[in-house]
Design an enzyme around this catalytic site. Sequence first.
Site, short mmCIF file in Angstrom:
data_model
loop_
_atom_site.label_atom_id
_atom_site.label_comp_id
_atom_site.label_asym_id
_atom_site.label_seq_id
_atom_site.Cartn_x
_atom_site.Cartn_y
_atom_site.Cartn_z
CB CYS A 197 -1.03 0.10 1.34
SG CYS A 197 -0.20 -0.36 2.70
CG HIS A 246 -0.54 4.41 3.59
ND1 HIS A 246 -1.05 4.46 4.79
CD2 HIS A 246 -0.14 3.40 3.22
CE1 HIS A 246 -1.00 3.29 5.27
NE2 HIS A 246 -0.36 2.33 4.39
CB THR A 260 -8.16 -0.23 4.25
OG1 THR A 260 -9.11 0.88 4.22
CG2 THR A 260 -7.17 -0.32 5.43
P1 NAP Z 1 -5.61 -8.77 10.26
O1 NAP Z 1 -6.52 -7.76 10.31
O2 NAP Z 1 -4.55 -9.15 11.17
O3 NAP Z 1 -6.31 -9.91 9.59
C1 NAP Z 1 -5.81 -11.30 9.49
C2 NAP Z 1 -6.66 -12.25 8.82
O4 NAP Z 1 -6.00 -13.58 8.71
C3 NAP Z 1 -7.98 -12.65 9.90
O5 NAP Z 1 -8.93 -12.92 9.13
C4 NAP Z 1 -7.56 -13.79 10.47
O6 NAP Z 1 -8.41 -14.62 10.97
C5 NAP Z 1 -6.55 -14.67 9.69
N1 NAP Z 1 -5.56 -15.51 9.98
C6 NAP Z 1 -4.56 -14.94 11.04
N2 NAP Z 1 -3.88 -16.12 11.58
C7 NAP Z 1 -4.32 -17.19 10.48
C8 NAP Z 1 -3.73 -18.51 10.52
N3 NAP Z 1 -2.81 -19.09 11.31
N4 NAP Z 1 -4.45 -19.14 9.38
C9 NAP Z 1 -5.40 -18.80 8.54
N5 NAP Z 1 -5.94 -17.60 8.88
C10 NAP Z 1 -5.31 -16.58 9.80
O7 NAP Z 1 -4.50 -8.30 8.89
P2 NAP Z 1 -4.99 -7.28 7.62
O8 NAP Z 1 -4.55 -6.11 8.05
O9 NAP Z 1 -6.32 -7.47 7.19
O10 NAP Z 1 -3.87 -7.99 6.55
C11 NAP Z 1 -4.41 -8.93 5.72
C12 NAP Z 1 -3.05 -9.35 4.59
O11 NAP Z 1 -3.32 -7.99 3.61
C13 NAP Z 1 -1.72 -9.14 5.03
O12 NAP Z 1 -1.10 -9.91 4.48
C14 NAP Z 1 -1.54 -7.67 4.85
O13 NAP Z 1 0.10 -7.70 4.70
C15 NAP Z 1 -2.01 -7.34 3.86
N6 NAP Z 1 -2.33 -5.70 3.47
C16 NAP Z 1 -2.83 -4.99 4.42
C17 NAP Z 1 -3.29 -3.81 4.28
C18 NAP Z 1 -3.69 -2.89 5.33
O14 NAP Z 1 -3.83 -1.59 4.79
N7 NAP Z 1 -4.23 -3.25 6.47
C19 NAP Z 1 -2.87 -3.09 3.01
C20 NAP Z 1 -2.38 -4.16 1.81
C21 NAP Z 1 -1.93 -5.54 2.19
P3 NAP Z 1 -9.04 -15.08 12.63
O15 NAP Z 1 -9.74 -13.54 12.63
O16 NAP Z 1 -9.73 -15.99 12.60
O17 NAP Z 1 -7.48 -14.86 13.41
#
Ligand code: NAP
Length: 363
Positions: A158, A253, A340
């Site tokens: 991002c 950002h 996001t």
């Molecule tokens: P997050 O809020 O921490 O969400 C993580 C997700 O992954 C939840 O659904 C969680 O499920 C699941 N998860 C965690 N541990 C797991 C496991 N061991 N097995 C299977 N599922 C699991 O993270 P996020 O910010 O949404 O980011 C998700 C992805 O997008 C990441 O790779 C991040 O780098 C990328 N990303 C994020 C952004 C941003 O702005 N936030 C931007 C670009 C890319 P539970 O609820 O069941 O734990």
Amino acid sequence: MKEIPVGILGATGMVGQQYVHLLADHPWFRVAYVAASPQSAGKKYKDALRSGWIVAGEIPSDVAKLVVQDVADVERAKAECAFVFSAFEMPDKDMIRKLEEVYAAADIPVFSNASAHRGTEDVPMLIPEINAHHLDIIPQQQKARGWKKGFIVVKPNCSIQSYIAPIHALLQKGYDIKRIVVTTMQAVSGAGYPGVSSWDVIDNVIPYIGGEEEKTQSEPYKILGHVKGGQIIPWEGINISATCTRVPVSDGHTAIISLEFGKKKPRRDTILNIWKSFRGEPQKLDLPFAPKQPIHYRNEDDRPQPKRDRDTDKGMAVIAGRLRECPVLDYRFVALSHNTVRGAAGGGILNAELAFKKGYLDI
Ligand code: NAP
């Protein structure tokens, strides 16, 4: 047109919830499948959100009652959706990389937000206004890996989303850019939920985000590269120096950029005209999530601001401002994008729309 059933892996997380929210009224795609960690599997979606619903509006009622599945249950996903958006975390990046490959091998195309496959040579890392043509590598990706209908497409980090489109627009018009110095001021939502503790970030600026500067400096090379012999060959014609910081902003950002041109230096009004008229494949194809105008320019001295400008053009546009001469390099400017939306779920949806419209989804 019949709605296409889609799945969200990591549907309970920050990005997953944004997918659920943004897809609520999508004209082509319908959320039919949600998956997360084994701890959430078996619960109704609305009950699996351990920290509640943290994005705008209400949980769409049809998704609220879906039963969350385990991300590892690929066979079940295959039975219920045509492709998946991948936004799940795991302790180890290698586990994400392998599981996404299992999906692709099971004939399920994967549109990923994770960084696991961004460096893979035959996996396109798309910003569709810039490198839609990188999708051409999909048949070679499938052939090399023995996949029939499945494939993997990723979106970039991002942090680069706010500055790389204005840079590309100038390169495309023949203005050679040699050096860029960029400082990002990244929102707390970029770290997921709950992310950075309030104690750490309120009244503060954190001058380091692990791994972010490396991605900000290297990912543009792949995006600006070309497809040859079953690989994406990076274009390393620019030197990029990045400093990435975390600031107490919820979403959006901001990047502060100084740049140096090669032989030809455009006039300021030329740059503004190039940005204003810049259009890419999503605009030509009139994709539902495409911003009408990918780069907006604000003339006010105190814009863009995350709070006021991040939702411009459905949160899918880059908003630039403060373009002026730089006493060290040639020009400097400020640019903003919604991390996001454009930088995560909205960007993933645009990638899927492009692949669908280009005929890569066998539906
Ligand atoms: P997050 O809020 O921490 O969400 C993580 C997700 O992954 C939840 O659904 C969680 O499920 C699941 N998860 C965690 N541990 C797991 C496991 N061991 N097995 C299977 N599922 C699991 O993270 P996020 O910010 O949404 O980011 C998700 C992805 O997008 C990441 O790779 C991040 O780098 C990328 N990303 C994020 C952004 C941003 O702005 N936030 C931007 C670009 C890319 P539970 O609820 O069941 O734990």
